[in-house]
Enzyme design. Structure first.
Site, PDB file in Angstrom:
ATOM      1  N   THR A 141      -1.131   0.422   2.514  1.00 59.46           N
ATOM      2  CA  THR A 141      -0.317  -0.451   1.659  1.00 59.46           C
ATOM      3  C   THR A 141      -0.154   0.273   0.326  1.00 59.46           C
ATOM      4  O   THR A 141      -0.795   1.300   0.085  1.00 59.46           O
ATOM      5  CB  THR A 141      -1.004  -1.809   1.409  1.00 59.46           C
ATOM      6  OG1 THR A 141      -2.138  -1.606   0.554  1.00 59.46           O
ATOM      7  CG2 THR A 141      -1.459  -2.458   2.697  1.00 59.46           C
ATOM      8  N   ASP A 142       0.678  -0.274  -0.554  1.00 58.15           N
ATOM      9  CA  ASP A 142       0.858   0.360  -1.867  1.00 58.15           C
ATOM     10  C   ASP A 142      -0.448   0.388  -2.641  1.00 58.15           C
ATOM     11  O   ASP A 142      -0.747   1.330  -3.365  1.00 58.15           O
ATOM     12  CB  ASP A 142       1.929  -0.388  -2.665  1.00 58.15           C
ATOM     13  CG  ASP A 142       3.310  -0.166  -2.055  1.00 58.15           C
ATOM     14  OD1 ASP A 142       3.452   0.841  -1.316  1.00 58.15           O
ATOM     15  OD2 ASP A 142       4.204  -0.985  -2.287  1.00 58.15           O
ATOM     16  N   CYS A 143      -1.243  -0.678  -2.516  1.00 60.87           N
ATOM     17  CA  CYS A 143      -2.502  -0.722  -3.257  1.00 60.87           C
ATOM     18  C   CYS A 143      -3.659  -0.074  -2.494  1.00 60.87           C
ATOM     19  O   CYS A 143      -4.638   0.375  -3.080  1.00 60.87           O
ATOM     20  CB  CYS A 143      -2.850  -2.163  -3.625  1.00 60.87           C
ATOM     21  SG  CYS A 143      -2.623  -3.339  -2.281  1.00 60.87           S
ATOM     22  N   TYR A 144      -3.562  -0.032  -1.161  1.00 60.17           N
ATOM     23  CA  TYR A 144      -4.621   0.564  -0.330  1.00 60.17           C
ATOM     24  C   TYR A 144      -3.984   1.594   0.607  1.00 60.17           C
ATOM     25  O   TYR A 144      -3.732   1.315   1.778  1.00 60.17           O
ATOM     26  CB  TYR A 144      -5.327  -0.512   0.500  1.00 60.17           C
ATOM     27  CG  TYR A 144      -6.060  -1.547  -0.318  1.00 60.17           C
ATOM     28  CD1 TYR A 144      -7.073  -1.159  -1.207  1.00 60.17           C
ATOM     29  CD2 TYR A 144      -5.770  -2.903  -0.195  1.00 60.17           C
ATOM     30  CE1 TYR A 144      -7.754  -2.102  -1.948  1.00 60.17           C
ATOM     31  CE2 TYR A 144      -6.455  -3.849  -0.936  1.00 60.17           C
ATOM     32  CZ  TYR A 144      -7.448  -3.448  -1.810  1.00 60.17           C
ATOM     33  OH  TYR A 144      -8.125  -4.374  -2.546  1.00 60.17           O
TER      34      TYR A 144
END
Lengths: 389, 164
Positions: A141-144
């Protein structure tokens, strides 16, 4: 109900524990005490009775937070030593169940399967301080952003590790036999054909819930011995069922109450959490649990003086009746008889063996007694009692 | 074949109190359970029969796994007088076989055993039993016949049998 002449509160007993004046007996010692002095005098003299059990307890497991490394990962699939853990909790949280089998295990395709390693063994390895291989997969994901990670970890490297067992310390259990003509492999162990052996569980007169049959003193917040550390009763366990047939002493004659337990895995020990491999069945975890029972009045003195000869279990066939879900009791037998190692069923002599360790149960009750005597363990007053009858 | 136990063997023991003083001490019967390891080279030789023929020993096969041109084992209960017994064992060793007492090959791992006793209902010789009082599971290797049922019954793999 007859009015109690002795009446103590949790606060009074805890005050005595703090001052090192509390009188503590194990559930075994309490039998003699009540026999010799009667329940009224026993209730006056004794403040706490300690119990213990050490048995394979399925429905156990641990919440683990293994922490982030760079780049971060939303670990949706998690393995510890190739044993899958459930990752659908949060980015780096998982729940490792005791009965999860290592990936790639041949299971029962080579019957009976050996089930050498699983969740229970990972938990034992963790509390033993052994290195485990953590394997993670995420979808990015963008954060992970990370998709895959692997690293070696020990329990002390984990941010948090909580043992949380949804169903432990079954109040009474069944005795298993096999009436068919071939050996069967069950969670109650190996059962030889034509009722050649009978397997049973629980520590009987030492078992926590058999010493408080109506759960008068056990509920959310009861402080307990759990896996060698101080833990708590968190809730009634799954399948908790107080509405069963009971003897005149109030003790259930079949499986009844259960406990959900919780504690800090980092404080626990491989002496009291041991992985189990049941041939042809699967893996599980031996859990050591001890519960202190406050002797609030005469009734609690009477309950805690229960003996093996007065605790009955039902005998069930695990070859046909149990798997079909059509339980018919083949008979009733007391722990007193089971402990002799041989019972008579339908006129046939049957060897009986336990799956629970009475030796370790007694050790737990003794350790808990020491903790309380030394003032290192105070009673936790339950904030919410288990459903009773 | 019924294993010789101490009970049914006792009538054969010569030196009883009435006869013992007549210098028959050498006739003392010994009975041991042993594991014989064959190598691929000597597995095809007729050896066990010599224990009877030459050394006047009685044997009872408790377990055997023998195939041509492969390593194999035989577990025997071997009985006879002390001198014959010693000669028999020496004969086996001279033939290049490895001989060990069975009690050395079966072990209760005390670090692993949780003393549940699940094994006790399966053990056919009462080698595994509860110690009265402590309720610890104790293992008497002298009674063991190497059947390995305990290995299957033990949930923590505390019973270690090193026969094969």
């Amino acid at each position: 109900m007859k009015k109690s002449r002795v009446s103590k509160t949790y606060q009074e007993i805890n005050e005595k524990i703090r001052q090192g004046r509390a009188v503590v007996l194990t559930a075994e010692e309490m039998i003699d005490m009540v026999e010799r002095h009667g329940e009224a005098e026993a209730a006056r003299r004794v403040d706490v009775v300690t119990t213990g059990t050490f048995s394979p307890m399925c429905s156990s497991g641990a919440f683990l937070n293994f922490g982030h490394t760079s780049p971060k990962i939303r670990a949706s699939r998690v393995w510890l030593n190739d044993v899958p853990a459930y990752g659908g909790l949060a980015a780096v949280d998982c729940y490792l169940g005791a009965t999860e089998v290592a990936e790639g295990d041949p299971l029962n395709s080579v019957y009976p399967g050996e089930f050498n390693y699983g969740g229970g063994h990972v938990i034992e390895d963790l509390v033993a301080g052994n290195v485990v291989r953590l394997r993670l997969e995420g979808y990015g994901t963008d954060c992970y952003p990370a998709r895959k990670q692997e690293r070696n970890m020990t329990l002390s490297d984990m941010r948090d590790a909580i043992l949380f067992n949804p169903r432990n310390a079954y109040q009474n259990y069944s005795c298993a036999v096999n009436v068919s003509d071939k050996t069967i492999y069950t969670y109650m162990g190996m059962l030889r054909p034509r009722m050649a052996n009978a397997n049973y569980a629980t520590s009987g007169q030492l078992s926590p819930l058999l010493n408080d049959p109506y759960y008068r003193t056990i509920g959310l917040g009861t402080r307990i011995f759990l896996g060698g550390a101080q833990g708590y009763v968190a809730w009634q366990g799954t399948q908790h069922n107080p509405r069963v047939r009971r003897g005149e002493n109030g003790v259930p004659r079949e499986g009844a109450g259960t406990l959900a337990t919780i504690g800090n895995l980092k404080e626990m020990s491989p002496r009291w959490l041991v992985g189990a491999s049941m041939l042809g069945y699967g893996v599980s975890l031996y859990v050591g649990i001890g519960i202190p029972i406050p002797i609030l009045d005469e009734e609690m003195a009477r309950f805690t003086a229960v003996r093996d000869a007065d605790i009955y279990v039902q005998i069930y066939d695990y070859s046909m009746d149990y798997p079909k879900g059509d339980l018919k009791s083949l008979g009733e037998i007391s722990y007193g008889e089971l402990r002799t190692g041989e019972i008579v069923l339908n006129g046939k002599k049957v060897s009986a063996a336990p799956l629970s360790s009475y030796y370790k149960a007694r050790e737990i009750a003794m350790i808990l007694k020491e903790w309380i005597e030394q003032g290192a363990f105070l009673l936790g007053e339950p904030q919410h009692l288990l459903p009773s009858v | 074949m019924k294993a010789l136990t101490k009970k049914n063997r006792s009538p054969n023991i010569a030196p009883t109190n009435s006869q013992g003083s007549e210098g028959m001490a050498e006739e003392q019967i010994v009975s041991r359970k042993i594991v014989i390891h064959y190598t691929a080279e000597n597995v095809d030789q007729p050896i066990i029969c010599q224990l009877v023929k030459t050394h006047d020993l009685i044997f009872n096969i408790l377990k055997a796994r023998i195939f041509p041109k492969r390593e194999g084992i035989i577990v025997l209960e071997l009985s006879g007088n002390q001198r014959n017994f010693d000669n028999g064992i020496r004969f086996l060793k001279d033939k290049g076989l490895k001989v060990e007492p069975l009690s050395k090959s079966v072990n209760q791992n005390s670090d692993k055993c949780v003393h549940c006793g699940a094994c006790t209902a399966f053990c056919p010789t009462d080698a595994l039993s509860f110690e009265p009082g402590t309720r610890k599971v104790v293992f008497d290797p002298e009674k063991c016949n190497g059947c390995e049922l305990c290995v299957s019954a033990c949930p923590v793999r505390a019973m270690e049998v090193n026969i094969f």
